[in-house]
Design a protein around this motif. Structure first.
Motif, PDB file in Angstrom:
ATOM      1  N   CYS A 175       0.742  -1.358  -0.075  1.00  0.00           N
ATOM      2  CA  CYS A 175      -0.184   0.052   0.143  1.00  0.00           C
ATOM      3  C   CYS A 175       0.955   1.398   0.260  1.00  0.00           C
ATOM      4  CB  CYS A 175      -0.937   0.009   1.373  1.00  0.00           C
ATOM      5  SG  CYS A 175      -1.815   1.486   1.276  1.00  0.00           S
ATOM      6  N   SER A 195       0.561   3.576   1.833  1.00  0.00           N
ATOM      7  CA  SER A 195       0.853   4.222   3.173  1.00  0.00           C
ATOM      8  C   SER A 195       1.917   3.269   3.622  1.00  0.00           C
ATOM      9  CB  SER A 195      -0.367   3.932   4.177  1.00  0.00           C
ATOM     10  OG  SER A 195      -0.713   2.712   4.405  1.00  0.00           O
ATOM     11  N   HIS A 224      -0.696  -4.339   5.510  1.00  0.00           N
ATOM     12  CA  HIS A 224      -2.056  -4.562   6.303  1.00  0.00           C
ATOM     13  C   HIS A 224      -3.033  -4.975   5.221  1.00  0.00           C
ATOM     14  CE1 HIS A 224      -1.693  -0.511   4.751  1.00  0.00           C
ATOM     15  NE2 HIS A 224      -2.743  -0.673   4.296  1.00  0.00           N
ATOM     16  N   GLU A 225      -2.831  -4.963   3.741  1.00  0.00           N
ATOM     17  CA  GLU A 225      -3.899  -5.464   2.966  1.00  0.00           C
ATOM     18  C   GLU A 225      -3.766  -7.085   2.720  1.00  0.00           C
ATOM     19  OE1 GLU A 225      -3.218  -3.088  -0.620  1.00  0.00           O
ATOM     20  OE2 GLU A 225      -3.671  -1.149   0.530  1.00  0.00           O
ATOM     21  N   GLU A 253      -9.514  -4.935   0.893  1.00  0.00           N
ATOM     22  CA  GLU A 253      -9.261  -3.661   1.667  1.00  0.00           C
ATOM     23  C   GLU A 253      -9.079  -2.129   0.809  1.00  0.00           C
ATOM     24  OE1 GLU A 253      -7.211  -0.812   4.567  1.00  0.00           O
ATOM     25  OE2 GLU A 253      -6.374  -1.514   2.679  1.00  0.00           O
TER      26      GLU A 253
HETATM   27 ZN   LIG Z   1      -3.755   0.165   2.390  1.00  0.00          ZN
END
Ligand SMILES: [Zn+2]
Ligand SMILES: [Zn+2]
Length: 344
Positions: free
Chosen positions: A38, A40, A63-64, A149
């Protein structure tokens, strides 16, 4: 288990990490199957921070993810071993005023995978609250499940804009979040979208995803180009770049009473607005922080065939080559849009 640690700015290492175990009867142990890189994550990778959140080196990003349940706690009723899931990386406290008023995403005590205080998912196994895991149908591939996500953020941003059917929208910045917003706004509201980006290959993907017009501000005056086709202005603009220039363009593109949604994450601490212009045109400016309760809709949009995230997923890497994936996403080279790490 193997895990990828961010050890410093633009430095990653595959190391052995302790295998996680269930700490509560409401948790599940997951095998991590796929993980999307991602923007981020790349903020942490290149700058060591996102706004006031600093990276606690060494730490695990990511986190994805999509995974498979290996073990379910005694009180988990919704999931069983073998179930494939998409994961909401936000772990809310469930007790604060925000959680109680249905705003888990602004929980005052939240943990988020791969941010300070909470290890991420760039590892073979992960323990999560079952409430964060949504079953995905067999028809969803592991790639599609990992894109749930970011797509849920697009779904949420499109909802926040309160678009009328067939609304004319702008999407400034067509990285993965801009593209997910494009897909969601089209599928849910029949939006007609004008999309801009500084990188031509991303515009090609935006066209493949259904954008009716694309333009690159390095090559043309994109605001004039869109205004020529939409002289009254756009109903909403999704700013998905996190840049002052992009926000300025978004403001200029709106019709009076239109809505600017700030979806991108600016690297600077302050952004400015022409206050007289936004006041006289009564523009609405909304901030989007990730998403709230949009994971199920994202799964449904993909499984029903109303959204095809296929054009977004451009690259795959094994866990050992995560550093190469991050460098590629950082430099936006090789036509990369969404890079997926295949972990298991
Ligand atoms: Zn993300
Ligand atoms: Zn809370």
């Amino acid at each position: 288990m193997k895990a990828v640690y961010l050890t410093g700015l633009r430095e990653m290492e595959v190391r052995q990490a302790p295998e996680p175990h269930l700490n509560s009867p409401q948790e599940v142990l997951l095998r991590v199957d796929t993980l999307g890189v991602c923007g981020s994550d790349v903020h942490y990778y290149t700058q060591g921070k996102i706004g006031p959140q600093t990276a606690p080196f060494p730490f695990i990003l990511g986190h994805e993810l999509a995974g498979t349940v290996l073990e379910a706690g005694a009180k988990v009723t919704t999931l069983r071993p073998g179930q494939r899931v998409a994961v909401d990386p936000l772990i809310p406290c469930g007790k604060c005023d925000q959680c109680k008023s249905g705003r888990k995403h602004t929980c005052r005590n939240q943990k988020f995978l791969g941010s300070s205080g909470q290890p991420g998912a760039l590892s073979e196994f992960l323990v999560m609250p079952a409430a964060c895991c949504s079953p995905v149908p067999d028809s969803l591939s592991d790639d599609e499940a990992a894109v749930v996500e970011p797509l849920s953020i697009g779904v949420y941003a499109a909802q926040m804009a309160r678009l009328a059917p067939g609304a004319r929208v702008g999407i400034v910045g067509s990285g993965p979040i801009g593209l997910c917003t494009l897909l969601a706004a089209q599928a849910q509201y029949g939006a007609k979208a004008y999309v801009t980006d500084l990188v031509d290959h991303r515009l090609a993907v935006a066209r493949a995803c259904g954008a009716i017009w694309t333009g690159n501000p390095r090559e043309e005056h994109v605001v004039a180009g869109i205004q020529k086709l939409e002289p009254l202005g756009l109903d909403a603009v999704f700013e998905c770049a996190g840049e002052q220039d992009a926000i300025d363009q978004g403001i200029e593109l709106l019709k009076p009473g239109g809505t600017l949604l700030i979806v991108g994450i600016p690297e600077v601490d302050r952004i400015s607005f022409n206050i007289s212009y936004i006041r006289r045109n009564e523009l609405r400016i909304l901030n989007v922080r990730r998403q709230n309760e949009c994971v199920e809709s994202a799964i449904e949009l993909i499984s029903s065939g109303r959204v095809d995230v296929g054009p977004l997923v451009t690259h795959h890497f094994p866990l050992e080559e995560t550093a190469r994936a991050f460098e590629m996403v950082r430099s936006r080279s090789d036509g990369v849009v969404k890079a997926i790490i295949r972990i298991s």
